[in-house]
Design an enzyme around this catalytic site. Structure first.
Site, PDB file in Angstrom:
ATOM      1  CE1 TYR A 188       1.815  -2.823  18.034  1.00  0.00           C
ATOM      2  CE2 TYR A 188       3.408  -2.337  20.002  1.00  0.00           C
ATOM      3  CZ  TYR A 188       2.201  -2.295  19.387  1.00  0.00           C
ATOM      4  OH  TYR A 188       1.318  -1.554  19.955  1.00  0.00           O
ATOM      5  CD  GLU A 189       7.493  -0.817  17.258  1.00  0.00           C
ATOM      6  OE1 GLU A 189       8.597  -0.436  16.540  1.00  0.00           O
ATOM      7  OE2 GLU A 189       6.205  -0.123  16.838  1.00  0.00           O
ATOM      8  N   GLY A 190      10.079  -5.346  17.581  1.00  0.00           N
ATOM      9  CA  GLY A 190      11.081  -6.225  18.046  1.00  0.00           C
ATOM     10  C   GLY A 190      10.692  -7.136  19.311  1.00  0.00           C
TER      11      GLY A 190
ATOM     12  NE  ARG B 264      13.127  -2.297  19.938  1.00  0.00           N
ATOM     13  CZ  ARG B 264      14.279  -2.653  19.315  1.00  0.00           C
ATOM     14  NH1 ARG B 264      15.424  -2.161  19.725  1.00  0.00           N
ATOM     15  NH2 ARG B 264      14.196  -3.695  18.266  1.00  0.00           N
TER      16      ARG B 264
ATOM     17  CG  MET C 155       8.982   2.383  11.892  1.00  0.00           C
ATOM     18  SD  MET C 155       9.640   2.450  13.446  1.00  0.00           S
ATOM     19  CE  MET C 155       8.684   1.213  14.179  1.00  0.00           C
TER      20      MET C 155
END
Length: 592
Positions: free
Chosen positions: A438-440, A295, A162
């Protein structure tokens, strides 16, 4: 000690709490019965403890290396473990049978993911990210793209990544500079640099499918102008095999705090050939399919890591002799195991309550994704999807925060020995720390929960969660054995409902209200979800009180600890939220 799968706890959650076999039967997939699920859990636990857990410490010490320009080598043993993983069909566990997978429900796949993450977080991130790309292409790809790429991912022959973040564009992807120029043959020329790409380059698979966010020259600035592209490392040939090398290379490997065995890369796209995935200028929406899946996945992984740390701390506390425990029987050893000391028990029980509560919550969240996809009633599918959207940021942020906190407690149980590499706890702490980033980041998750999911619909979805938890508490309150759990749960439901209404009102007058409240609010909602989860587990266990299986007494005791010793933290969270934004926003910058 190596990680050991908590098999009995998985069985309790999947079969007794969530009743997954009954759910699958109601969804027309009765082949996924308890025996079949248990076979998968047992075999996955063996692979986790016997194959990848022994590689964890060595992989951390060796790390990934750049063997030649653009050529990455993973730690010794990683490739052999990956090949065994592929031969055994693990890649296809939750993939559709149409593309060579086994079609198991997401809730079972999440349980397996937790095991692999607890055994070796760095190694498990490779197949984890690949399955996330599978999910994305399955949702957004054309029939031709699905037929080409999904069987390769399901078999483990090819991997996926990604590619979002750039040196100048992290959370604000509207600033990204990677360009996509349409070519006469309908492909796109992709140019730009992406950073922090997990598994961007490795020696495990023959090809890597990069999913890249980029902007076409004619597209508007900001997030609305972003498109999503498939950019493979090797361009597939006419038969679907590996063709010529594409113009995408690894520029460097990040040197980071933890997960040294996972190659986190800077990837350079120099006019690489790419194919549009989904609709033009709808790339961010397409990528969110993958991000939301990830997430939950990384939250589940954090639970696995804190389980591994807890196992080490518990074993050490039972063996380490230190001091005398008040009221203990005389011992000829002159000291008692530290597990008998009240404060050590506090630390151990906190870890146990965190990991078991978070596990049940995360698996329920994964079950919602199955219900959203499989339930025969369209209204139930919609309801499950709404609840999944609400809980996704909670699972990600809460599990990753608890992962750090619980692993710190495991280190504290060890004392100075926890700070030493040989005992393994310090690696768990270094590894799990990334999940909050990570992933926001977890701050982004908190703003997503409060700003988009709660304030965005004036608390309707949150009220649905509160209604379910409140109805459970109301039903259980008349039962004497459940009162100690049901009454505080009912009070917390009322408190969160009132506070949510206050925040809806405050946000209309104060532009900083949601930002100031978001993080403690997510933690408060996390405790609401955990309290409901522990109350449900207590109810299951109370109903089995005549059983000799020790898990039921353990669940009741841990639920009691959670309600008496951890849940009171919600009072401080409510006070923090009600303090508003003034203390944060009034000081001038030079006073910070």
């Amino acid at each position: 000690m190596n990680y050991q799968s908590p098999l009995r706890d998985f069985q309790f959650v999947l079969h007794e709490l969530l009743q997954v076999p009954s759910m699958m039967q109601s969804c027309g997939q009765s082949e996924f019965d308890a025996d079949t699920i248990d076979q998968v859990l047992t075999t996955a636990g063996q692979f986790a403890s016997e194959v990848i857990a022994p590689l964890n410490a060595a992989g951390d010490q060796h790390g990934c290396i750049m063997a030649a320009p653009g050529v990455v080598q993973t730690p010794p043993g990683f490739k052999q473990a990956y090949d065994e993983y592929t031969r055994n069909g693990w890649h296809g566990l939750a993939c559709s049978a149409e593309f060579g997978g086994q079609g198991f429900p997401s809730v079972v796949d999440s349980a397996v993911t937790e095991m692999f993450g607890g055994a070796n977080m760095a190694w498990s991130a490779y197949p984890g990210m690949s399955h996330a790309t599978y999910v994305n292409v399955a949702a957004n790809g054309s029939a031709e793209q699905k037929a080409l790429y999904l069987p390769k991912i399901a078999s483990g022959e090819w991997a996926g990544t990604m590619c979002l973040t750039e040196p100048n564009a992290g959370t604000d992807l509207g600033l990204l500079r990677t360009r996509a120029v349409l070519q006469p043959d309908g492909t796109y020329s992709i140019s730009g640099t992406k950073i922090f790409i997990s598994g961007g380059e490795q020696d495990l698979t023959e090809n890597v499918m990069h999913l890249v966010l980029a902007r076409m020259p004619s597209s508007p600035q900001g997030v609305k102008g972003i498109s999503l592209f498939i950019v493979p490392k090797f361009i597939p040939d006419a038969s679907g095999g590996v063709g010529p090398r594409n113009a995408v290379t690894c520029g460097s490997i990040e040197h980071k705090l933890g997960i040294h065995g996972n190659s986190t890369c800077t990837m350079n796209f120099d006019g690489a050939t790419g194919w549009l995935l989904g609709e033009a200028e709808r790339g961010l929406a397409g990528m969110f399919v993958q991000m939301n899946y990830m997430r939950v996945l990384v939250g589940v992984t954090a639970i696995g890591v804190m389980e591994a740390a807890y196992q080490k701390a518990l074993a050490y506390a039972k063996e380490r002799l230190q001091g005398r425990v008040a009221g203990a029987k005389p011992s000829d050893q002159g000291a008692d195991p530290i597990a008998g000391h009240a404060d050590v028990r506090r630390m151990l029980l906190t870890q146990k309550a965190n990991v078991e509560g978070a596990r049940a919550l995360a698996l329920w969240t994964s079950q919602l994704s199955d219900l959203q996809r499989l339930h025969p009633d369209a209204a139930k599918r919609t309801e499950a999807g709404e609840m999944l959207g609400l809980l996704t940021p909670v699972v990600k942020a809460l599990a990753s925060d608890l992962g750090v906190e619980s692993t710190l407690l495991a280190m504290q149980v060890f004392g100075g020995h926890g700070y030493i590499r040989e005992n393994g706890v310090e690696q768990h702490l270094r590894d799990v720390r990334i999940i909050g980033l990570y992933e926001g980041t977890n701050g982004v998750q908190a703003m997503d929960l409060l700003g988009r999911k709660v304030l965005g619909d004036h608390g309707q979805r949150m009220n649905a969660l509160l209604d379910m938890a409140g109805a459970f508490a109301e039903t259980c309150t008349p039962r004497k054995a459940m009162r100690e759990f049901a009454e505080p749960l009912a009070q917390l439901v009322a408190d969160v409902r009132q506070l949510t209404a206050e925040l809806v009102g405050a946000s209309a007058n104060d532009p900083h209200a949601s930002g100031a409240a978001a993080v403690p609010y997510l933690r408060l909602v996390g405790h609401l979800a955990l309290a409901w989860t522990w109350a449900r587990m207590a109810e299951v266990s109370i109903n089995k009180s005549e059983s000799t299986d020790p898990i039921y007494a353990s669940k009741i005791a841990t639920a009691r600890f959670y309600f008496q010793r951890i849940l009171p933290q919600t009072a401080a969270l409510r006070a923090e939220i009600r303090a508003g934004s003034s203390a944060l926003m009034e000081p001038a910058l030079d006073l910070l």
